[in-house]
Design an enzyme around this catalytic site. Sequence first.
Site, PDB file in Angstrom:
ATOM      1  CG  HIS A  21      -0.486  -0.040   2.523  1.00  0.00           C
ATOM      2  ND1 HIS A  21       0.401   0.883   2.995  1.00  0.00           N
ATOM      3  CD2 HIS A  21      -0.712  -0.894   3.558  1.00  0.00           C
ATOM      4  CE1 HIS A  21       0.698   0.633   4.255  1.00  0.00           C
ATOM      5  NE2 HIS A  21       0.048  -0.466   4.625  1.00  0.00           N
ATOM      6  CG  HIS A  24       3.832  -1.447   2.500  1.00  0.00           C
ATOM      7  ND1 HIS A  24       2.680  -2.090   2.110  1.00  0.00           N
ATOM      8  CD2 HIS A  24       3.975  -1.715   3.816  1.00  0.00           C
ATOM      9  CE1 HIS A  24       2.162  -2.728   3.137  1.00  0.00           C
ATOM     10  NE2 HIS A  24       2.920  -2.517   4.191  1.00  0.00           N
ATOM     11  CB  CYS A 129      -5.686 -11.797  25.128  1.00  0.00           C
ATOM     12  SG  CYS A 129      -7.151 -11.955  24.078  1.00  0.00           S
ATOM     13  CB  CYS A 146      -8.219  -8.839  26.168  1.00  0.00           C
ATOM     14  SG  CYS A 146      -7.871  -8.404  24.457  1.00  0.00           S
ATOM     15  CG  HIS A 149     -10.399 -10.305  21.614  1.00  0.00           C
ATOM     16  ND1 HIS A 149      -9.034 -10.135  21.449  1.00  0.00           N
ATOM     17  CD2 HIS A 149     -10.877 -10.700  20.418  1.00  0.00           C
ATOM     18  CE1 HIS A 149      -8.710 -10.438  20.204  1.00  0.00           C
ATOM     19  NE2 HIS A 149      -9.806 -10.773  19.561  1.00  0.00           N
ATOM     20  CE  LYS A 297       1.741   2.774  10.403  1.00  0.00           C
ATOM     21  NZ  LYS A 297       1.633   1.328  10.576  1.00  0.00           N
ATOM     22  CE  LYS A 300      -5.104  -6.911   5.277  1.00  0.00           C
ATOM     23  NZ  LYS A 300      -4.942  -8.295   5.610  1.00  0.00           N
TER      24      LYS A 300
HETATM   25  N1  MSP Z   1       7.876  -6.440   9.004  1.00  0.00           N
HETATM   26  C1  MSP Z   1       8.030  -5.287   9.825  1.00  0.00           C
HETATM   27  C2  MSP Z   1       9.348  -4.608   9.565  1.00  0.00           C
HETATM   28  C3  MSP Z   1      10.548  -5.463   9.749  1.00  0.00           C
HETATM   29  S1  MSP Z   1      12.016  -4.655   9.308  1.00  0.00           S
HETATM   30  C4  MSP Z   1      13.240  -5.636   9.863  1.00  0.00           C
HETATM   31  C5  MSP Z   1       6.899  -4.303   9.536  1.00  0.00           C
HETATM   32  N2  MSP Z   1       6.284  -4.455   8.372  1.00  0.00           N
HETATM   33  S2  MSP Z   1       5.073  -3.537   7.849  1.00  0.00           S
HETATM   34  O1  MSP Z   1       4.765  -4.047   6.542  1.00  0.00           O
HETATM   35  O2  MSP Z   1       4.016  -3.518   8.795  1.00  0.00           O
HETATM   36  O3  MSP Z   1       5.559  -2.071   7.758  1.00  0.00           O
HETATM   37  C6  MSP Z   1       6.865  -1.747   7.484  1.00  0.00           C
HETATM   38  C7  MSP Z   1       7.073  -0.281   7.324  1.00  0.00           C
HETATM   39  O4  MSP Z   1       6.245   0.278   6.316  1.00  0.00           O
HETATM   40  C8  MSP Z   1       6.772   0.624   8.507  1.00  0.00           C
HETATM   41  O5  MSP Z   1       7.691   0.602   9.496  1.00  0.00           O
HETATM   42  C9  MSP Z   1       6.872   1.939   7.807  1.00  0.00           C
HETATM   43  O6  MSP Z   1       8.200   2.226   7.517  1.00  0.00           O
HETATM   44  C10 MSP Z   1       6.172   1.632   6.509  1.00  0.00           C
HETATM   45  N3  MSP Z   1       4.792   2.050   6.616  1.00  0.00           N
HETATM   46  C11 MSP Z   1       3.678   1.289   6.770  1.00  0.00           C
HETATM   47  N4  MSP Z   1       2.599   2.116   6.793  1.00  0.00           N
HETATM   48  C12 MSP Z   1       3.006   3.387   6.651  1.00  0.00           C
HETATM   49  C13 MSP Z   1       2.386   4.629   6.479  1.00  0.00           C
HETATM   50  N5  MSP Z   1       1.082   4.757   6.500  1.00  0.00           N
HETATM   51  N6  MSP Z   1       3.174   5.709   6.229  1.00  0.00           N
HETATM   52  C14 MSP Z   1       4.533   5.607   6.101  1.00  0.00           C
HETATM   53  N7  MSP Z   1       5.141   4.470   6.267  1.00  0.00           N
HETATM   54  C15 MSP Z   1       4.427   3.375   6.655  1.00  0.00           C
HETATM   55  O7  MSP Z   1       6.663  -3.451  10.356  1.00  0.00           O
END
Ligand code: MSP
Length: 504
Positions: A21, A24, A129, A146, A149, A297, A300
């Site tokens: 998304h 990422h 939990c 929790c 839940h 942020k 889902k």
């Molecule tokens: N898998 C772990 C990271 C492990 S690194 C050794 C993780 N994954 S994640 O897919 O949930 O998110 C990774 C990163 O995506 C977040 O830390 C952030 O850098 C980026 N982002 C996810 N959502 C975001 C936003 N809405 N805005 C900016 N960055 C965001 O955490």
Amino acid sequence: MADSRAFYATTPIYYVNAKPHLGHAYTTIIGDALCRWHRLLGDDVHFLTGTDEHGLKIQQAADAAGMAPQAFADSIAPLFADAWKRLNISNDDFIRTTESRHRLGVQKLLQACYDNGDIELDTYRGLYCVACEAYFTEDDLVEGNCPIHKKPVEQVQEENYFFRLSRYGDRLLQWYADHPGAIVPDYRMNEVIGFIKQGLLDFSISRTSFSWGIPLPWDDKHVTYVWFDALANYITAVGYGTDDDRFNRHWPVDFHMIGKDIIRFHCVYWPAMLMSAGLEPPKGWAVGGWLLVGGEKMSKTTGNVVNPLDLIDDIGVDGFRYYVLAETPYGADGDFTYEGLIGRYNSDLANNLGNLLSRVATVVGKKCDGIGPRPRPDSPLAVAAAEALAETTARWHEVQPSRALEATWQLIRATNAHLETNEPWKAEPGPDLDAVMGDALEALRIVAILASPAVPDTAQAVWERIGMTGAVADQRLPRDAQWGGYPGGVTVVKGDPLFPRRQL
Ligand code: MSP
């Protein structure tokens, strides 16, 4: 490249329980542009991204999809690899934590910390939990239940291996005192120091309650806690545990690009784990804020997930990349809006850059027989170009892409102003007109180089239309952005508008 400097940067590895998304894409595009900038500097760049595929969260997502975890991960990981291709991400490698090179490296890291006495078996007592499959503290509970839940939690005890993080507080503080610029922006460093000073607790690095993970090398009833596993990707991908020479060429990493949500794992746990294994901590971390949608942020549950691939169908890859890089100062939260995306596109890309190129090509076509004239060595634009180069370089060095682009766009503005002052569209063909147009073409050549990390395809198109040959990405800084490089005598092509204006 014997004498080039190695530059290694990473993105977080993304959980495969969600499709790629905007959030990422945000972190990945910033990392990509930074790496492209370093390639212009002549550095020997290695840019890593990948997917995080172990742990309970992924196992549950696979269960819900009625698939085995590996098959489930296999179905999602390519979505990330494909999204990065479509966004023109220049990663040199893509690591998946289910690969054997990773498993071997994680086991070596675990063993090194264990042999150093920093991993010990202990009993974990906590409030659990079952619905969440997660531990809570007394403070987390809402009326004793929790918080998610609203059901009673259970007192559970489990045998876990713990990493003795509590031993590392002083060493980490000392290390950060010796490396004051390691975390950018600097206010994020203060957050990390504050956290360490509160006192560090040991953390559990193994689980016996599920099996989707890497077994501990000395006790295979336990699988590795997902964060210990995930962080190690940064070393396993460059050869730790499989190719020492390669590892030594790349490590320590120059920048881990991360979101602010994962700062503790990266800036506290990770350097301590590395110290324990006898490895160097990272040289740097660049911590970004969140790109929010409607003030929240993306997730889902809130249903506000924006798919970057939908946006690039609409506004083009470079339109989207430019927005992500230019709109928000890196480090702060930004709010994604469609209006903002279109506004940036129309003002900076269509009106400033696109318009400049089309004006220059039109006048050269009509009044210079379509052949670009040479720039003047003493052009008034030469000063603006030198400033743009110096400023853009300084801002990329601070990992501030929005400011770097602002500095590059100053040269575009100065060049548009130069045309408005000289009004070449009204002038007769001749040496004066040639001088004005040669200067504008030279400025565009320099803009193409400086903007190429952010908008690679656009920069290449500008490069070709002004009659330059080869790849803009092969230019080297600062040498090739010195005033006077435009050869003149080459064909300038107008072509279709690079950025047709968009309506909301
Ligand atoms: N898998 C772990 C990271 C492990 S690194 C050794 C993780 N994954 S994640 O897919 O949930 O998110 C990774 C990163 O995506 C977040 O830390 C952030 O850098 C980026 N982002 C996810 N959502 C975001 C936003 N809405 N805005 C900016 N960055 C965001 O955490």
